[in-house]
Scaffold this motif. Structure first.
Motif, PDB file in Angstrom:
ATOM      1  N   ALA A   1       9.848  -8.001 -78.382  1.00 44.70           N
ATOM      2  CA  ALA A   1      10.262  -9.509 -77.933  1.00 44.70           C
ATOM      3  C   ALA A   1      11.295  -9.492 -76.992  1.00 44.70           C
ATOM      4  O   ALA A   1      11.951  -8.591 -76.762  1.00 44.70           O
ATOM      5  CB  ALA A   1      10.479 -10.566 -79.445  1.00 44.70           C
ATOM      6  N   SER A   2      11.694 -10.670 -76.349  1.00 42.24           N
ATOM      7  CA  SER A   2      12.796 -10.747 -75.145  1.00 42.24           C
ATOM      8  C   SER A   2      13.952 -11.408 -75.685  1.00 42.24           C
ATOM      9  O   SER A   2      13.659 -12.781 -76.129  1.00 42.24           O
ATOM     10  CB  SER A   2      12.154 -10.877 -74.032  1.00 42.24           C
ATOM     11  N   LEU A   3      15.099 -11.211 -75.621  1.00 37.54           N
ATOM     12  CA  LEU A   3      16.383 -12.137 -75.949  1.00 37.54           C
ATOM     13  C   LEU A   3      16.948 -12.325 -74.486  1.00 37.54           C
ATOM     14  O   LEU A   3      16.804 -11.413 -73.428  1.00 37.54           O
ATOM     15  CB  LEU A   3      16.977 -11.740 -76.895  1.00 37.54           C
TER      16      LEU A   3
ATOM     17  N   LEU B   1      12.536 -15.409 -76.679  1.00 37.72           N
ATOM     18  CA  LEU B   1      13.457 -16.350 -77.778  1.00 37.72           C
ATOM     19  C   LEU B   1      14.576 -16.685 -77.041  1.00 37.72           C
ATOM     20  O   LEU B   1      15.076 -15.960 -75.929  1.00 37.72           O
ATOM     21  CB  LEU B   1      13.966 -15.492 -79.067  1.00 37.72           C
ATOM     22  N   GLY B   2      15.319 -17.720 -77.456  1.00 37.80           N
ATOM     23  CA  GLY B   2      16.421 -18.113 -76.733  1.00 37.80           C
ATOM     24  C   GLY B   2      16.202 -18.779 -75.377  1.00 37.80           C
ATOM     25  O   GLY B   2      16.933 -19.042 -74.366  1.00 37.80           O
ATOM     26  N   ASN B   3      14.955 -19.328 -75.043  1.00 34.69           N
ATOM     27  CA  ASN B   3      14.896 -20.193 -74.194  1.00 34.69           C
ATOM     28  C   ASN B   3      14.441 -21.655 -74.630  1.00 34.69           C
ATOM     29  O   ASN B   3      14.470 -21.957 -75.897  1.00 34.69           O
ATOM     30  CB  ASN B   3      13.178 -19.829 -73.571  1.00 34.69           C
ATOM     31  N   ASP B   4      14.309 -22.489 -73.854  1.00 34.80           N
ATOM     32  CA  ASP B   4      14.217 -24.140 -73.987  1.00 34.80           C
ATOM     33  C   ASP B   4      12.915 -24.260 -74.858  1.00 34.80           C
ATOM     34  O   ASP B   4      11.855 -23.922 -73.978  1.00 34.80           O
ATOM     35  CB  ASP B   4      14.378 -24.885 -73.045  1.00 34.80           C
TER      36      ASP B   4
ATOM     37  N   HIS C   1      15.421 -20.323 -69.426  1.00 27.03           N
ATOM     38  CA  HIS C   1      16.015 -19.658 -70.696  1.00 27.03           C
ATOM     39  C   HIS C   1      17.514 -19.912 -70.590  1.00 27.03           C
ATOM     40  O   HIS C   1      18.420 -19.942 -69.692  1.00 27.03           O
ATOM     41  CB  HIS C   1      15.934 -18.131 -70.333  1.00 27.03           C
ATOM     42  N   PHE C   2      18.242 -19.708 -71.614  1.00 27.18           N
ATOM     43  CA  PHE C   2      19.822 -19.902 -71.953  1.00 27.18           C
ATOM     44  C   PHE C   2      20.251 -18.635 -71.390  1.00 27.18           C
ATOM     45  O   PHE C   2      19.684 -17.630 -71.433  1.00 27.18           O
ATOM     46  CB  PHE C   2      19.859 -20.177 -73.209  1.00 27.18           C
ATOM     47  N   TYR C   3      21.502 -18.666 -70.838  1.00 27.53           N
ATOM     48  CA  TYR C   3      22.322 -17.521 -70.562  1.00 27.53           C
ATOM     49  C   TYR C   3      22.540 -16.626 -71.737  1.00 27.53           C
ATOM     50  O   TYR C   3      22.418 -15.341 -71.333  1.00 27.53           O
ATOM     51  CB  TYR C   3      23.605 -17.861 -69.706  1.00 27.53           C
ATOM     52  N   SER C   4      22.762 -16.971 -72.670  1.00 31.05           N
ATOM     53  CA  SER C   4      23.168 -16.199 -73.927  1.00 31.05           C
ATOM     54  C   SER C   4      22.783 -17.055 -75.294  1.00 31.05           C
ATOM     55  O   SER C   4      22.572 -18.264 -75.130  1.00 31.05           O
ATOM     56  CB  SER C   4      24.638 -15.875 -74.018  1.00 31.05           C
TER      57      SER C   4
ATOM     58  N   VAL D   1      13.706  -6.682 -77.568  1.00 28.55           N
ATOM     59  CA  VAL D   1      14.064  -6.126 -78.828  1.00 28.55           C
ATOM     60  C   VAL D   1      12.936  -5.645 -79.654  1.00 28.55           C
ATOM     61  O   VAL D   1      11.616  -6.340 -79.566  1.00 28.55           O
ATOM     62  CB  VAL D   1      14.644  -7.272 -79.746  1.00 28.55           C
ATOM     63  N   GLY D   2      12.959  -4.556 -80.000  1.00 29.98           N
ATOM     64  CA  GLY D   2      11.715  -3.816 -80.708  1.00 29.98           C
ATOM     65  C   GLY D   2      11.843  -3.242 -82.030  1.00 29.98           C
ATOM     66  O   GLY D   2      13.032  -3.126 -82.484  1.00 29.98           O
TER      67      GLY D   2
END
Length: 372
Positions: free
Chosen positions: A87-89, A141-144, A151-154, A98-99
């Motif tokens: 998945a991506s963060l 993950l970490g998107n709106d 995507h959020f910056y962090s 992230v795996g």
């Protein structure tokens, strides 16, 4: 410019669901890395990972408490709750993957990215979310949750948006003499149901406790105000525990971030089983017993998520069973990671975290609710 502010209670509930999903998404990578370590080596790394897994469960439970406090319903058996790995963060202006992989330098580099402190550079302050197309084959993950390509910056920025949304909605409710904190207080999970040495689990019942809960999650991950410890200055933040392993030294009082000066610690970077990263059940084509073991693990993990869902929805005492079950996974994971994959030379099996049972159950539950 698109405003990513939270302005409705339904939006806030969806953000908190995504927060639970994000917190859970770190547990399988940490848990797999922990149990991939061979016996007799990497005791320091084993202890770090074990503590952080327990604290990520704490963060998941805190997010559930906040969601329950505003009348939401935590649901860990929704079809999309468990992500497909990798998945991506958010990683600033890009994403990182992230795996599921063995303990080693690559895994530690990823873990540091998950927990890293992050502030926007000057040229991005006030610029809104980062627009980035998400691959249809990757879970982001970490998107709106309302706009998947924004995507959020962090992760910290994601949680700050939740905190601001809570403050805004509670202020709006106060104007008409009400509150957003209308949830059933018997659903709140407190420390009597969950022990974690790194943070107290308290009931969320109002604005103050909700903001304190969010602050605890952020500080345990990245530290307090740029420091290496949480706000009580007795526990290292997750980022700096991983940094100790990479740097080969413990942090001690007075150390600056990135410069641990304490005693040495030993890390055997080859001291883990060579599991195939991000294995899927369909990849196990020539080892029927291993395939069966992978499927059995997924079924058991689905039962674990169902237990958590019940705990978060009015049966808090069930959480006392959940953490021990998480560590019972050890034997099931070891059965997978100690066995070579015939069709993948040099690689062993591993857990896949594909949960078909919970997905099916969630769909059935929602269909029943619609009919009702």
């Amino acid at each position: 410019m698109y405003s990513y502010s939270i302005r409705t209670l339904d939006e806030l509930k969806e953000f908190l669901y995504q927060a639970m999903r994000l917190e859970h998404a770190t547990i399988p990578p940490y848990l797999t890395a922990l149990y991939s370590i061979k016996p007799g080596v990497n005791q320091d790394a084993t202890q770090v990972l074990r503590v952080i897994v327990v604290e990520e469960m704490l963060h998941l439970t805190i997010a559930a408490n906040i969601l329950n406090a505003i009348g939401g319903t935590p649901d860990l058996v929704r079809p999309d709750f468990v992500v497909s790995y990798p998945a991506s963060l958010p990683d600033g202006e890009t994403d990182f993957e992230v795996g599921i992989q063995a303990f080693g330098r690559e895994a530690l580099a990823t873990f540091l990215k998950i927990e890293r402190p992050a502030q926007r550079p000057i040229h991005l302050v006030g610029k809104g979310l980062i627009h980035r197309k998400t691959s249809p084959h990757t879970t982001a993950l970490g998107n709106d949750p309302r706009h998947e390509d924004l995507h959020f910056y962090s992760i910290g920025e994601f949680y700050s948006t939740i905190a601001e949304g809570i403050k805004y909605l509670e202020a709006e409710a106060h104007r008409v003499g009400t509150t957003i904190f209308t949830g059933d207080r018997s659903r709140q999970i407190t420390s009597e149901y969950y022990y974690s040495g790194g943070g107290e689990l308290f009931a969320v019942t109002d604005l103050k406790s909700a903001l304190e809960a969010i602050e605890l999650i952020i500080e345990q991950g990245e530290g307090d105000g740029g420091g290496i410890y949480d706000d009580n200055e007795h526990e290292l933040a997750h980022y700096y525990r991983f940094d100790e392993l990479v740097k080969g030294h413990y942090y001690q009082k007075g150390d600056q971030p990135g410069h641990p000066t304490g005693p040495q610690l030993q890390v055997d970077w080859e001291g883990a089983y060579p599991i195939k990263p991000n294995l899927k059940v369909t990849d196990i084509t020539e080892n029927p017993e291993l395939r069966q073991a992978a499927t059995a693990f997924n079924t058991r993990y689905g039962e674990f998520l169902e237990l958590l869902t019940r705990a978060y929805n009015g049966q808090p005492s069930l959480l006392l069973e959940a953490v021990p079950i998480m560590f019972e996974f050890r034997n099931m994971i070891l059965e997978l990671i100690r066995n070579p994959l015939t069709n993948h030379p040099g690689k062993n099996g591993g857990p896949t975290y594909e949960i078909p049972g919970s997905t099916k159950q969630a769909a059935v539950t929602r269909q029943a609710e619609v009919r009702a």
